[in-house]
Design a protein around this motif. Structure first.
Motif, PDB file in Angstrom:
ATOM      1  N   ASN A  41       0.833  -1.199   0.000  1.00 43.87           N
ATOM      2  CA  ASN A  41       0.000   0.000   0.000  1.00 43.87           C
ATOM      3  C   ASN A  41       0.870   1.252   0.000  1.00 43.87           C
ATOM      4  O   ASN A  41       0.839   2.069   0.913  1.00 43.87           O
ATOM      5  CB  ASN A  41      -0.933  -0.012   1.217  1.00 43.87           C
ATOM      6  N   ARG A  42       1.659   1.390  -1.053  1.00 44.46           N
ATOM      7  CA  ARG A  42       2.601   2.502  -1.171  1.00 44.46           C
ATOM      8  C   ARG A  42       2.755   2.836  -2.653  1.00 44.46           C
ATOM      9  O   ARG A  42       3.328   2.054  -3.415  1.00 44.46           O
ATOM     10  CB  ARG A  42       3.930   2.083  -0.565  1.00 44.46           C
ATOM     11  N   CYS A  43       2.223   3.965  -3.049  1.00 44.26           N
ATOM     12  CA  CYS A  43       2.254   4.368  -4.454  1.00 44.26           C
ATOM     13  C   CYS A  43       3.698   4.575  -4.923  1.00 44.26           C
ATOM     14  O   CYS A  43       4.530   5.128  -4.199  1.00 44.26           O
ATOM     15  CB  CYS A  43       1.458   5.657  -4.641  1.00 44.26           C
ATOM     16  N   ALA A  44       3.981   4.151  -6.138  1.00 46.43           N
ATOM     17  CA  ALA A  44       5.317   4.289  -6.723  1.00 46.43           C
ATOM     18  C   ALA A  44       5.656   5.747  -7.023  1.00 46.43           C
ATOM     19  O   ALA A  44       6.817   6.080  -7.224  1.00 46.43           O
ATOM     20  CB  ALA A  44       5.410   3.460  -8.004  1.00 46.43           C
ATOM     21  N   HIS A  45       4.669   6.624  -7.028  1.00 49.03           N
ATOM     22  CA  HIS A  45       4.894   8.035  -7.332  1.00 49.03           C
ATOM     23  C   HIS A  45       5.400   8.796  -6.113  1.00 49.03           C
ATOM     24  O   HIS A  45       6.524   9.264  -6.104  1.00 49.03           O
ATOM     25  CB  HIS A  45       3.593   8.657  -7.874  1.00 49.03           C
ATOM     26  N   ARG A  46       4.582   8.901  -5.065  1.00 53.57           N
ATOM     27  CA  ARG A  46       4.963   9.672  -3.880  1.00 53.57           C
ATOM     28  C   ARG A  46       4.594   8.965  -2.577  1.00 53.57           C
ATOM     29  O   ARG A  46       4.355   9.595  -1.565  1.00 53.57           O
ATOM     30  CB  ARG A  46       4.320  11.052  -3.914  1.00 53.57           C
ATOM     31  N   ALA A  47       4.505   7.634  -2.627  1.00 48.42           N
ATOM     32  CA  ALA A  47       4.291   6.789  -1.437  1.00 48.42           C
ATOM     33  C   ALA A  47       2.918   6.965  -0.796  1.00 48.42           C
ATOM     34  O   ALA A  47       2.746   6.677   0.377  1.00 48.42           O
ATOM     35  CB  ALA A  47       5.401   7.003  -0.413  1.00 48.42           C
ATOM     36  N   GLY A  48       1.939   7.409  -1.558  1.00 43.77           N
ATOM     37  CA  GLY A  48       0.579   7.534  -1.043  1.00 43.77           C
ATOM     38  C   GLY A  48      -0.065   6.168  -0.828  1.00 43.77           C
ATOM     39  O   GLY A  48       0.424   5.147  -1.305  1.00 43.77           O
ATOM     40  N   PRO A  49      -1.206   6.146  -0.135  1.00 45.40           N
ATOM     41  CA  PRO A  49      -1.902   4.889   0.178  1.00 45.40           C
ATOM     42  C   PRO A  49      -2.699   4.371  -1.026  1.00 45.40           C
ATOM     43  O   PRO A  49      -3.930   4.375  -1.036  1.00 45.40           O
ATOM     44  CB  PRO A  49      -2.807   5.283   1.345  1.00 45.40           C
TER      45      PRO A  49
END
Length: 121
Positions: A41-49
């Motif tokens: 649960n960590r976006c590859a863009h800016r680590a969002g949920p």
């Protein structure tokens, strides 16, 4: 690797997801048809949920012979998860961002045993 229970197969219907706390991290478990997928649960863009974002079918823009687009349609075979922070869109099946195949979600290991779903991180 630590292993965490993510519920039973029967707890999920097609298109469902659960976000499972796994120690210090979280994993999103998705059911698409009869298949299960697990992503950190960590976006590859800016680590969002990312796994908490909206789930929708892939949007297509058919291009006419004059290079214009006047409509949009959905690809019923491809479900995406959209990060709630900045709208980055990823395939639930592959984890890839549709506009840049170098950007992808980090896969979590998933196993189904006796109808129970386990993820490893």
């Amino acid at each position: 690797m630590a292993e965490y229970m993510a519920g039973n197969v029967g707890d999920y219907v097609d298109g469902d997801r659960k976000v499972v706390v796994c120690g210090d991290s979280e994993v999103g478990v998705f059911r698409i048809g009869d298949e299960f997928y697990a992503w950190h649960n960590r976006c590859a863009h800016r680590a969002g949920p990312v796994c908490q974002g909206r789930i929708m079918k892939r949007v297509l823009e058919p291009v006419a012979s004059d290079k214009t687009t006047r409509t949009q349609e959905y690809d019923e075979a491809e479900s995406h998860i959209i990060c709630p922070w900045h709208g980055y869109e990823f395939s639930i099946k592959t984890g890839f961002h549709q506009g840049n195949n170098r950007v992808r979600l980090r896969k979590a290991e998933l196993q189904i045993r006796n109808g129970e779903i386990y993820v490893s991180v």
